[in-house]
Every structure is written in structure tokens, then in C-alpha cells.
Enzyme design. Sequence first.
Site, PDB file in Angstrom:
ATOM      1  N   PHE A   1     -19.244   7.647  -5.503  1.00  0.00           N
ATOM      2  CA  PHE A   1     -18.305   8.684  -5.058  1.00  0.00           C
ATOM      3  C   PHE A   1     -18.377   8.781  -3.547  1.00  0.00           C
ATOM      4  O   PHE A   1     -19.415   9.113  -2.987  1.00  0.00           O
ATOM      5  CB  PHE A   1     -18.590  10.064  -5.675  1.00  0.00           C
TER       6      PHE A   1
ATOM      7  N   ASP B   1     -24.274   6.596   2.615  1.00  0.00           N
ATOM      8  CA  ASP B   1     -23.482   7.822   2.520  1.00  0.00           C
ATOM      9  C   ASP B   1     -24.432   8.954   2.135  1.00  0.00           C
ATOM     10  O   ASP B   1     -24.764   9.127   0.963  1.00  0.00           O
ATOM     11  CB  ASP B   1     -22.363   7.647   1.485  1.00  0.00           C
TER      12      ASP B   1
ATOM     13  N   LYS C   1     -20.640  17.789   4.745  1.00  0.00           N
ATOM     14  CA  LYS C   1     -21.028  18.925   3.912  1.00  0.00           C
ATOM     15  C   LYS C   1     -21.915  19.941   4.662  1.00  0.00           C
ATOM     16  O   LYS C   1     -21.395  20.726   5.422  1.00  0.00           O
ATOM     17  CB  LYS C   1     -21.672  18.418   2.614  1.00  0.00           C
TER      18      LYS C   1
HETATM   19  C1  LIG Z   1     -18.532  15.081  -1.084  1.00  0.00           C
HETATM   20  C2  LIG Z   1     -18.811  13.660  -0.799  1.00  0.00           C
HETATM   21  C3  LIG Z   1     -17.926  12.891  -0.023  1.00  0.00           C
HETATM   22  C4  LIG Z   1     -16.567  13.389   0.442  1.00  0.00           C
HETATM   23  O1  LIG Z   1     -16.633  14.513   1.248  1.00  0.00           O
HETATM   24  P1  LIG Z   1     -15.305  15.395   1.465  1.00  0.00           P
HETATM   25  O2  LIG Z   1     -15.719  16.360   2.539  1.00  0.00           O
HETATM   26  O3  LIG Z   1     -15.027  16.057   0.156  1.00  0.00           O
HETATM   27  O4  LIG Z   1     -14.232  14.483   1.883  1.00  0.00           O
HETATM   28  C5  LIG Z   1     -18.290  11.588   0.276  1.00  0.00           C
HETATM   29  N1  LIG Z   1     -19.446  11.080  -0.172  1.00  0.00           N
HETATM   30  C6  LIG Z   1     -20.320  11.776  -0.926  1.00  0.00           C
HETATM   31  C7  LIG Z   1     -21.587  11.154  -1.371  1.00  0.00           C
HETATM   32  C8  LIG Z   1     -20.022  13.090  -1.280  1.00  0.00           C
HETATM   33  O5  LIG Z   1     -20.862  13.776  -2.063  1.00  0.00           O
END
Ligand SMILES: *Cc1c(COP(=O)(O)O)cnc(C)c1O
Length: 403
Positions: free
Chosen positions: A142, A227, A256
Site C-alpha cells: 500500500f 516507505d 502522516k
Molecule cells: C497512508 C500511506 C500512504 C499514503 O499516504 P496519503 O497521505 O494517504 O497519501 C503511503 N504509504 C503508506 C505505507 C501508507 O500507510
Amino acid sequence: MTMLSADFIALEQALGAHNYKPLDVVLARGEGVWVWDVEGRRYLDCLSAYSAVNQGHCHPRILAAMVEQAKKLTLTSRAFRNEQLALFYEEVATLTGSHKVLPMNSGAEAVESAIKAVRKWGYEVKGVPEGQAEVIVCANNFHGRTITIVGFSTDPDARGGFGPFAPGFRVVPFGDAAAFEAAITPNTVGFLVEPIQGEAGVVIPPAGYFKRVRELCTTHNVTLILDEIQTGLGRTGKLLAEEHEGIEADVTLIGKALSGGFYPVSAVLSNSEVLGVLKPGQHGSTFGGNPLACAVARAALKVLTDEGMIENSAVQGAYFQQALAGLRSNIMREVRGRGLMIAVELHPEAGGARRYCEALQARGVLAKDTHGDTIRLAPPLVIGREEIDWAMEQIEPVLTGAV
Ligand SMILES: *Cc1c(COP(=O)(O)O)cnc(C)c1O
């Protein structure tokens, strides 16, 4: 006329796109680990907005920084400089040991920006023929919701009906270093991967996986892009989850909790070589690096370290996981996690995690089901032992069939 939860839900239902299926709780206020709904009922937040409010709801120091900056200057665009950006760079680079920082807004934008940067790096530094760059990603990843990103998702809900998609991605199983090695070609410019797959249900790779991945990336001159948008900033009990693996990424993505939940702020962090390929005019964002975002992010990082939240995540995470693992429940299959990134996986016969999340909601605990059979528990990192004990008093009857 005061509106009740049911009124807000009906309005949302009528006017909003139905791209979410939220629990039917309408929140009006938050403080630390607690949130209150419009009728004044209190809940323990065990989702933390997917780890965007690691510092707890409405942290007073982040709030103060936001208000103070909002009164002075909010947006200049990057056509001009602002007095917050350089200090944000300095503080985030020092904290994470990075040499270059690219500020963006959402997590997905950080992912997109990293893909752009490593492709360009591939052409200009590695010598990949124009238009041939490949990025390897993992099954069940994700990384966000843009067209490029959902194009390399393996989740039919995330990608179905949204094509055509951008080429240049290969998918390999997560946790399988041999499969990764087999997918590398002379045109591979990057490996984009989550240290722990969050949305897939808190999937922790086998020990040694990332050590081997790091070696392969170095040997084959492939950038390792971690990520850490969800795993980073204390969630797993370390500042970055890569520390558990004893490795360093070439490119790290954070978002985040970078703003403590006040504002969308994300960043791409790298050595000088990768982000160094971006020259004026080649990438940008109107809001990226704005003074309000930078002031909020500086405060959010400061409270994370000043107030011992990362250590607390490690200590309370171990305590919470131990308490969960000690439950005598015949519907629970496994408890797993790192720090306060915890998943309780139920047996398929339990009939799905959603109904248990609804039962928890009725007892004042807000948690989110993920991928059918898994309940994710990820409270703000300011949670204490008493609050975990209280949460366990609510969780135990729900998972042991007493309610
Ligand atoms: C939430 C998330 C994203 C995307 O972040 P947004 O601010 O919603 O675009 C990307 N990678 C990971 C691992 C995430 O948990």
C-alpha cells in the site's frame, strides 16, 4: 436544532462519495488518546488516523506552533523562500541522518516524487536507456491512491476500473529476497517497499530479509526506497522501522505523523545523489514546504523526541502485545506487531473482523478491521499502562466471546 450522529451520517450518506465505509461514530473532539462523539461519548482511539496522530490528538505544543505560524505567514509558494523551510530541513535531516529533503504534502505525493527522482537518477547516474527504467514493488503493497500507485497495487479494489496504468513496475512477493533478486535487471532503478506492510494487515517480513535486500540493492546499484509513511516516526518503537533491521535506505518516505495530524505534510529523504538529480522546474508543489506545514512539522518532530514518545511506543507496545497474547480466545489466531503497530488476526471462522470492531466501538474502543480477518490496534504513542489496562478490559470480553 442540535444535530445528532444519525443526522450527520444521513447527510454524509446522501452527499458524499461512498469511497469509505466508516464505523458509525461521528467524532467532534480529541485530546491525547481519547476522542468524543457528538453525543459526548468517549472512546479510546486505537487507529490514530492510520498513524497520523502518533503524538496524540490536538497536542498542545503542535497546536501552539500552528496557531502562531498561521497568524504570521501561511503560504509563499516556492517561488520565494520562507523562514521555516531551512529550519525544517535542518531538523529533519539531523534527526534522520539524511542529506537531502524534498517537502511534499500527502504520502502519495511523496511516493510519486520518489519514483520520479529514482527514474531520473536511473537515466542520469546509473545509465539506464531512456524510457526503460523499472521499479520493483511488493505484492499486497500500500503506497497511496494516485493512478501510478494503484497501477502497481495487487488489490483488485484499489486498481479495478482505474486503468490504463503507467508501465515500468514489477511486482514480487514481500519477504522473499530470492524473488527480489530474480526480478532485478540492468534497468532496475529502485525497490519500493514498506518495512512492515501496514494496510496488508501488519505483515512483518522474515528476519534477515532486509539485510539481504540491502546487499542486493548495493550490489546491483538499485536504490532502496523505504516507505515509512506509516511505520516511521515512532510507530514501531524506533524513529524509523529500518532501525529494527540494522539497515539504511537510500530513499526514505515519511508523512502522516510528520504533522501530528494537523496538516498534510510529507517528505522524501535521501542521500545527495538521488534528490540531487532534480533541477529547477523539474518538480514542485504549490503547498509543499510552506511555512505553516514546516512550523507544524518542526513542532511535531520535537514533541516526538522531547516527550519520549518513541521509547514509550516500544515499552507500551510490548506490554499491549503481551496482554493481547495472553487472552484465552478461540477466535484469535495470532497477535503480531512492533511497538504500537499491532494486529490481532482472527480465525476465518470468526466471521470477519468488522463485527468485532463494532462490538469494541460499543464498549468505547475505536479500532479498524483490515483485510477481512485482522483487527489493527495502533493507539497514539502517548498511551499509558492504565489506558492499555482499560482497553484490555473492553477487548477481552469481545474477543473471548463474553459479549
Ligand atoms: C497512508 C500511506 C500512504 C499514503 O499516504 P496519503 O497521505 O494517504 O497519501 C503511503 N504509504 C503508506 C505505507 C501508507 O500507510
